[in-house]
Motif scaffolding. Structure first.
Motif, PDB file in Angstrom:
ATOM      1  N   ASN A  16       0.804  -1.225   0.000  1.00 35.41           N
ATOM      2  CA  ASN A  16       0.000   0.000   0.000  1.00 35.41           C
ATOM      3  C   ASN A  16       0.836   1.274   0.000  1.00 35.41           C
ATOM      4  N   THR A  17       2.098   1.166   0.407  1.00 37.14           N
ATOM      5  CA  THR A  17       2.971   2.331   0.410  1.00 37.14           C
ATOM      6  C   THR A  17       4.055   2.250  -0.667  1.00 37.14           C
ATOM      7  N   ALA A  18       4.515   1.040  -0.968  1.00 38.19           N
ATOM      8  CA  ALA A  18       5.555   0.874  -1.986  1.00 38.19           C
ATOM      9  C   ALA A  18       4.996   1.098  -3.398  1.00 38.19           C
ATOM     10  N   PHE A  19       3.799   0.585  -3.649  1.00 38.77           N
ATOM     11  CA  PHE A  19       3.225   0.693  -4.996  1.00 38.77           C
ATOM     12  C   PHE A  19       2.973   2.144  -5.415  1.00 38.77           C
ATOM     13  N   PRO A  20       2.374   2.996  -4.552  1.00 34.90           N
ATOM     14  CA  PRO A  20       2.156   4.388  -4.967  1.00 34.90           C
ATOM     15  C   PRO A  20       3.451   5.103  -5.347  1.00 34.90           C
ATOM     16  N   PHE A  21       4.522   4.866  -4.579  1.00 34.68           N
ATOM     17  CA  PHE A  21       5.792   5.497  -4.918  1.00 34.68           C
ATOM     18  C   PHE A  21       6.307   4.979  -6.262  1.00 34.68           C
ATOM     19  N   THR A  29       8.945   9.350 -14.776  1.00 33.35           N
ATOM     20  CA  THR A  29      10.311   9.359 -15.323  1.00 33.35           C
ATOM     21  C   THR A  29      10.545   8.337 -16.430  1.00 33.35           C
ATOM     22  N   HIS A  30       9.720   7.286 -16.486  1.00 28.91           N
ATOM     23  CA  HIS A  30       9.931   6.168 -17.412  1.00 28.91           C
ATOM     24  C   HIS A  30      11.335   5.585 -17.241  1.00 28.91           C
ATOM     25  N   ALA A  31      11.836   5.631 -16.005  1.00 28.68           N
ATOM     26  CA  ALA A  31      13.192   5.156 -15.739  1.00 28.68           C
ATOM     27  C   ALA A  31      13.200   4.118 -14.627  1.00 28.68           C
ATOM     28  N   VAL A  32      13.938   3.040 -14.870  1.00 25.49           N
ATOM     29  CA  VAL A  32      14.189   2.049 -13.826  1.00 25.49           C
ATOM     30  C   VAL A  32      15.619   2.267 -13.359  1.00 25.49           C
ATOM     31  N   ASP A  33      15.765   3.017 -12.294  1.00 24.28           N
ATOM     32  CA  ASP A  33      17.097   3.399 -11.840  1.00 24.28           C
ATOM     33  C   ASP A  33      17.253   3.115 -10.345  1.00 24.28           C
ATOM     34  N   ALA A  34      18.380   3.544  -9.798  1.00 28.68           N
ATOM     35  CA  ALA A  34      18.662   3.272  -8.383  1.00 28.68           C
ATOM     36  C   ALA A  34      17.659   3.950  -7.464  1.00 28.68           C
ATOM     37  N   VAL A  35      17.189   5.138  -7.849  1.00 31.39           N
ATOM     38  CA  VAL A  35      16.218   5.847  -7.016  1.00 31.39           C
ATOM     39  C   VAL A  35      14.920   5.054  -6.925  1.00 31.39           C
ATOM     40  N   LEU A  36      14.484   4.504  -8.040  1.00 30.38           N
ATOM     41  CA  LEU A  36      13.266   3.684  -8.039  1.00 30.38           C
ATOM     42  C   LEU A  36      13.438   2.469  -7.132  1.00 30.38           C
ATOM     43  N   VAL A  37      14.558   1.785  -7.258  1.00 26.86           N
ATOM     44  CA  VAL A  37      14.789   0.566  -6.485  1.00 26.86           C
ATOM     45  C   VAL A  37      14.892   0.870  -4.986  1.00 26.86           C
ATOM     46  N   GLY A  39      13.968   3.624  -3.358  1.00 27.95           N
ATOM     47  CA  GLY A  39      12.730   4.221  -2.859  1.00 27.95           C
ATOM     48  C   GLY A  39      11.639   3.188  -2.660  1.00 27.95           C
ATOM     49  N   THR A  40      11.504   2.279  -3.614  1.00 30.89           N
ATOM     50  CA  THR A  40      10.467   1.248  -3.503  1.00 30.89           C
ATOM     51  C   THR A  40      10.742   0.323  -2.329  1.00 30.89           C
ATOM     52  N   LEU A  41      11.976  -0.106  -2.174  1.00 30.53           N
ATOM     53  CA  LEU A  41      12.331  -0.983  -1.056  1.00 30.53           C
ATOM     54  C   LEU A  41      12.151  -0.270   0.277  1.00 30.53           C
ATOM     55  N   PHE A  42      12.476   1.030   0.311  1.00 33.31           N
ATOM     56  CA  PHE A  42      12.308   1.782   1.546  1.00 33.31           C
ATOM     57  C   PHE A  42      10.839   1.866   1.943  1.00 33.31           C
ATOM     58  N   ALA A 156       7.241  10.922  -4.673  1.00 33.15           N
ATOM     59  CA  ALA A 156       7.725  10.466  -5.976  1.00 33.15           C
ATOM     60  C   ALA A 156       7.498  11.530  -7.056  1.00 33.15           C
ATOM     61  N   LEU A 157       6.355  12.181  -7.010  1.00 32.49           N
ATOM     62  CA  LEU A 157       6.054  13.213  -8.005  1.00 32.49           C
ATOM     63  C   LEU A 157       6.986  14.411  -7.876  1.00 32.49           C
TER      64      LEU A 157
END
Length: 292
Positions: A16-21, A29-37, A39-42, A156-157
């Motif tokens: 419920n918190t990881a998916f929105p981010f 961003t259309h980017a799969v980068d370190a920030v996405l990884v 941030g999602t894990l956090f 995220a936005l």
């Protein structure tokens, strides 16, 4: 101890918190980068451990008197000595798992993004810690709870430099906040009697069980109307809150004396999140692919 920490983080709510981010960052961003990884894990585990773990520590006494606590709705350790050991472990685990990714994330974005993240975390703490206890401030309790879940999306936005007032943006986060407030308010209905006995204030203890059910219906309905402001075909998302309206409407006759009956609706809410979440995922995929 590990089992206790896992229970404290409420695994059923991780998504419920990881998916929105993740969804907001990907679409922006259309980017799969370190920030996405990172941030999602956090927002998947440490954030939930902080949010629910801190709540368990400072709500222990009231949770002991609440018969519905002790499962997916909150772990309760009856032995006080064991509880003290687990609570210390929770606080240490929060510090160890939260601080490193937060420091790293603060170094990645703009000042506005950093301020947003700090405010999101401050809201998580303010909800439970003594002296602030937003959870005991009627109406502010529902808003703060909603921001626990909308906060990762907003962060995220801002992190992706997306304008929050764009037509494709503001209806999403506004509807999410309304949905979160409605969900919190309805969740408080089942605890009206227990909270009053324990001297705990909430939106439901102030206006009563029945009025809170109607408030929840109104907020869910408002979130649906807000989503109509999205461009087609994203407007189809407006159908999703209707499922919650239908579920909560079953309890318009509840009273303060029968408030515990609303627990059936809360359990429906927990499983209803699964198909609705799937539908949201399909909408995100459609947006990602440009709706064909």
């Amino acid at each position: 101890m590990i089992r206790s920490l896992l229970k404290a983080s409420r695994p059923v709510s991780w998504i419920n918190t990881a998916f929105p981010f993740a969804a907001a960052y990907l679409l922006a961003t259309h980017a799969v980068d370190a920030v996405l990884v990172v941030g999602t894990l956090f927002f998947l585990i440490p954030y939930n451990l902080l949010m629910y773990g801190i709540n368990d520590v400072f709500d222990h006494e009231s949770d002991l008197a609440n018969p519905r606590k002790g499962g997916v709705e909150g772990d309760v350790i009856r032995d006080r000595d064991q509880a003290r050991r687990v609570h210390r472990a929770i606080l240490w685990a929060c510090a160890v798992t939260v601080m490193p990714p937060v420091v790293w994330l603060l170094a990645q974005g703009s000042l506005a993004a950093g301020v947003t993240l700090v405010l999101v975390l401050a809201g998580v703490l303010a909800y439970s810690v003594p002296g602030l206890r937003f959870k005991e401030r009627p109406f502010l309790d529902s808003l703060t709870s909603a921001l626990h879940f909308a906060g990762p999306l907003l962060y995220a936005l801002v992190l992706a430099d997306q304008p929050l007032l764009a037509r494709t943006t503001w209806p999403v986060w506004a509807a999410f906040i309304l949905w979160g407030m409605a969900s919190h308010a309805f969740g408080a209905v089942q605890d009206v009697r227990a909270d009053r006995i324990g001297g705990i204030a909430s939106v439901a203890t102030v206006i009563g069980a029945r009025a809170t059910v109607w408030l929840s219906i109104g907020l869910y309905g408002a979130s649906s109307l807000v989503l109509l402001a999205l461009p087609w075909p994203a407007t189809t998302a407006a159908l999703l809150p209707v499922a919650y309206v239908a579920s909560v409407a079953r309890f318009v006759g509840v009273t303060d004396e029968t408030c515990e009956d609303a627990n059936r609706g809360w359990r429906t809410f927990l499983w209803l999140n699964q198909p609705v979440g799937f539908a949201v995922t399909m909408l995100v995929i459609g947006a990602w692919k440009g709706w064909g």
